[in-house]
Design an enzyme around this catalytic site. Structure first.
Site: not given
Length: 328
Positions: A187, A132, A250, A105, A134, A277, A11
């Site tokens: 994050k 970042g 997300s 990430k 995206s 994640e 992905s």
């Protein structure tokens, strides 16, 4: 033009590979699953991004030697869970003069290392991270996006900036590798909390509190690990946190939302369908907080929700009733 190998073509690997292809580079993509590779080669489509047709100019294979042959740059988008399993297979190709770009990430689960630390341990290549705000879906649609290429080698960061930059994808550089990676990894944990907040029916006040207190926790840990505090006010910090906490694209937000609606962790994973994640990163983040003696109450509560069966509503109540203090 550069010869570039994608390690992982899911992905996030697909949008980055297609971007590099559009920019005129020679892209070869590797994935471990022969069945998946055959499907991509036959249909040009992936289940994770069904509206995208992969250009035929991208070669796709599950043969490591064929994928790595002559490559100047490797772009690794493996999940943190799969990194230790598959990345070492490329180790003999990570030689001096090549650049490894991490698009992942997270934190390497077994070692608690940042992804760049782990990749650097496999060879003599220079390592950079691309991170970042995206979302893959928006990158594929050529929606204007700004992102960060970070490396402690300025020349490597500049190369990454050059190969990815386009009229819809603007890349800035940084030498704060630690800050860029900690911001990108943690994050996702705060985004789980944001999804919980929305799933509980809370509003903008709650979301704003989570984002601002979340970046405070991330910054405290990052600085303790050697990062520059200013990095967390940029794209890889507050920028990535905002987009991940406020968008239903997300997977981490989706997972938090599902948990708040009463799903177990197992049910949540099935419902989201793809890797979130933040779930894998949460426990490692808490271990790092203990290691560096850093207070991270949101991260602590998310771990209780994920792994101890605590209800998201009770977690919010306990956060709100913590000892009163100055804002720091």
């Amino acid at each position: 033009m550069k010869k570039i190998t994608m390690i992982g073509f899911g992905s996030w690997g697909i949008p980055l590979g297609c971007l590099l292809d559009r920019n005129g580079h020679f892209v070869t993509a590797w994935d471990s699953s022969e069945t998946y590779v055959d499907m991509l080669n036959k249909t040009g489509k992936s289940d994770c991004l069904p509206d995208m047709v992969i250009p035929s100019s991208i070669k796709i294979t599950n043969d490591i030697a064929a994928a790595a042959q002559g490559s100047e740059i490797f772009v690794c988008t493996l999940t943190s869970k799969n990194l230790g399993k598959f990345a070492p297979m490329f180790a003999e190709h990570f030689t001096e003069g090549t650049i490894i770009v991490s698009g992942s990430k997270g934190l390497e689960e077994a070692s608690q290392k940042r992804i760049s630390e782990y990749l650097r341990s496999l060879g003599k290549s220079e390592v950079a991270v691309l991170t970042g705000p995206s979302h893959a879906e928006e990158v594929l649609l050529n929606i204007p996006t700004a992102i960060l290429a970070a490396s402690d080698n300025e020349k490597a960061a500049a190369v990454v900036q050059e190969i990815f930059s386009s009229d819809t994808f603007r890349v800035y550089t940084s030498t704060d590798l630690i800050g860029a990676e900690i911001g990108g990894a943690l994050k996702n944990v705060i985004a789980l909390a944001a999804g919980c907040s929305d799933g509980l029916g809370f509003g903008d006040n709650t979301k704003a509190a989570l984002i601002t207190r979340g970046i405070a926790e991330i910054t405290r840990l990052g600085v303790a690990m050697g990062a520059d505090a200013a990095t967390f006010g940029g794209l890889s910090g507050i920028g990535d946190l905002i987009v991940t906490c406020t968008s239903q694209h997300s997977r981490n937000w989706q997972a938090g939302n599902a948990l708040a609606q009463g799903n177990t962790l197992e049910q949540t994973l099935k419902k989201v369908g793809r890797v979130a994640e933040g779930i894998d990163t949460a426990a490692t983040a808490l271990e790092l907080a203990h290691k560096y003696d850093i207070k991270m109450p949101i991260v602590e509560e998310i771990n209780r929700v994920l792994f101890e069966g605590k209800s998201p509503k009770d977690a919010v109540t306990d956060l709100m009733l913590r000892e009163l203090k100055r804002e720091t």
